[in-house]
Design an enzyme around this catalytic site. Sequence first.
Site, PDB file in Angstrom:
ATOM      1  N   ASP A  52       0.832  -1.190   0.000  1.00 17.36           N
ATOM      2  CA  ASP A  52       0.000   0.000   0.000  1.00 17.36           C
ATOM      3  C   ASP A  52       0.875   1.251   0.000  1.00 17.36           C
ATOM      4  O   ASP A  52       1.668   1.470   0.917  1.00 17.36           O
ATOM      5  CB  ASP A  52      -0.891  -0.006   1.244  1.00 17.36           C
ATOM      6  CG  ASP A  52      -1.768   1.208   1.334  1.00 17.36           C
ATOM      7  OD1 ASP A  52      -2.911   1.145   0.846  1.00 17.36           O
ATOM      8  OD2 ASP A  52      -1.331   2.245   1.884  1.00 17.36           O
ATOM      9  N   TYR A  57       2.822   9.796  -0.182  1.00 20.29           N
ATOM     10  CA  TYR A  57       3.988   9.195   0.471  1.00 20.29           C
ATOM     11  C   TYR A  57       5.281   9.496  -0.277  1.00 20.29           C
ATOM     12  O   TYR A  57       6.369   9.292   0.252  1.00 20.29           O
ATOM     13  CB  TYR A  57       3.823   7.676   0.575  1.00 20.29           C
ATOM     14  CG  TYR A  57       2.630   7.198   1.355  1.00 20.29           C
ATOM     15  CD1 TYR A  57       1.894   8.061   2.168  1.00 20.29           C
ATOM     16  CD2 TYR A  57       2.215   5.874   1.261  1.00 20.29           C
ATOM     17  CE1 TYR A  57       0.786   7.607   2.869  1.00 20.29           C
ATOM     18  CE2 TYR A  57       1.112   5.411   1.967  1.00 20.29           C
ATOM     19  CZ  TYR A  57       0.398   6.282   2.756  1.00 20.29           C
ATOM     20  OH  TYR A  57      -0.698   5.818   3.437  1.00 20.29           O
ATOM     21  N   LYS A  82      -2.963   5.783  -3.972  1.00 22.92           N
ATOM     22  CA  LYS A  82      -4.039   6.721  -3.639  1.00 22.92           C
ATOM     23  C   LYS A  82      -3.767   8.083  -4.257  1.00 22.92           C
ATOM     24  O   LYS A  82      -2.609   8.532  -4.301  1.00 22.92           O
ATOM     25  CB  LYS A  82      -4.157   6.877  -2.119  1.00 22.92           C
ATOM     26  CG  LYS A  82      -4.115   5.588  -1.334  1.00 22.92           C
ATOM     27  CD  LYS A  82      -4.191   5.850   0.163  1.00 22.92           C
ATOM     28  CE  LYS A  82      -3.750   4.653   0.965  1.00 22.92           C
ATOM     29  NZ  LYS A  82      -2.286   4.452   0.948  1.00 22.92           N
ATOM     30  N   HIS A 123      -7.629   9.369  -1.366  1.00 23.01           N
ATOM     31  CA  HIS A 123      -6.921   9.275  -0.090  1.00 23.01           C
ATOM     32  C   HIS A 123      -7.702   9.885   1.074  1.00 23.01           C
ATOM     33  O   HIS A 123      -7.713   9.337   2.174  1.00 23.01           O
ATOM     34  CB  HIS A 123      -5.548   9.939  -0.204  1.00 23.01           C
ATOM     35  CG  HIS A 123      -4.547   9.447   0.776  1.00 23.01           C
ATOM     36  ND1 HIS A 123      -3.195   9.530   0.574  1.00 23.01           N
ATOM     37  CD2 HIS A 123      -4.681   8.846   1.984  1.00 23.01           C
ATOM     38  CE1 HIS A 123      -2.548   9.015   1.609  1.00 23.01           C
ATOM     39  NE2 HIS A 123      -3.434   8.596   2.483  1.00 23.01           N
TER      40      HIS A 123
END
Length: 274
Positions: A52, A57, A82, A123
């Site tokens: 994931d 990120y 996401k 997200h």
Amino acid sequence: METIQLNNGLTIPVVGSGTNTFGKENREYMGTINGETTELKEAVANGYRLFDTAIAYRNEAVVAKGLKETGLGREAFFLTSKIPGEEAYYKDAAAVKEGVESSLAALDTDYIDLYYIDLYLIHHPWDNLEQILAMWRVLEAFVDKGVLKAIGVSNFNQEQLGYLLEHSRIKPAVNQIESHPGNWNDAIIDFCLENHVVPEAWGPLTKVSDEAKETLCKIGAAYNKNWAQVALRYQVQRGVIVIPKSHNNERQKENLALFDFELSSEDMQKIATL
């Protein structure tokens, strides 16, 4: 590895690995990207296949690099990413399209001519349901093309998820939400399960009080399991996917060792009260 079938027929592992500090200096969320893939490759060696990540990120490319370095084919993995619920990504259809395509490029998903992301999530929600639906429409078009195999949401409450369920052509497959001892988030999980949306717990081993750990340890002693394994097993047993994250090789292994025991109904009830 056990799997759950999504509402579109796709199967997903019930345990995966979070990656939000992978490939970063000092293993910090906001750390500089350093391209380190050791922990990810260890996770693969330990049996993880669901990974994931997210645009936010900043490490989609690192995740892709690590998976490629394992030598396993793209089809061996279930990749989730996401798109941020931020105006820069939802302001118009072109912005959504650019976001999805940036994930596809960063994840290098065509490295063996299999150009897709298994699961793509919004997200975070924002306070305009019509705009959320407009973003969703663009994601639906990518599903039509086969580029996104399944789409879902993250951190959506009942009102937000319910709106998409009512107005979407392709129903959300997953709602990834915070869920851990001390905040099981039962109401939204129950709503998801009732509406054939698979709940997925992020941070399933975070923010756990000493008291909760003590209770989980006592329960785990009867199964020869530690507190974390009991907490994860509770989630899996009630139909929730878990994505714990660890940089430690042994803890990675422990977090996968959930399928050789089953919690009793009495223990499930005790854990539910934490």
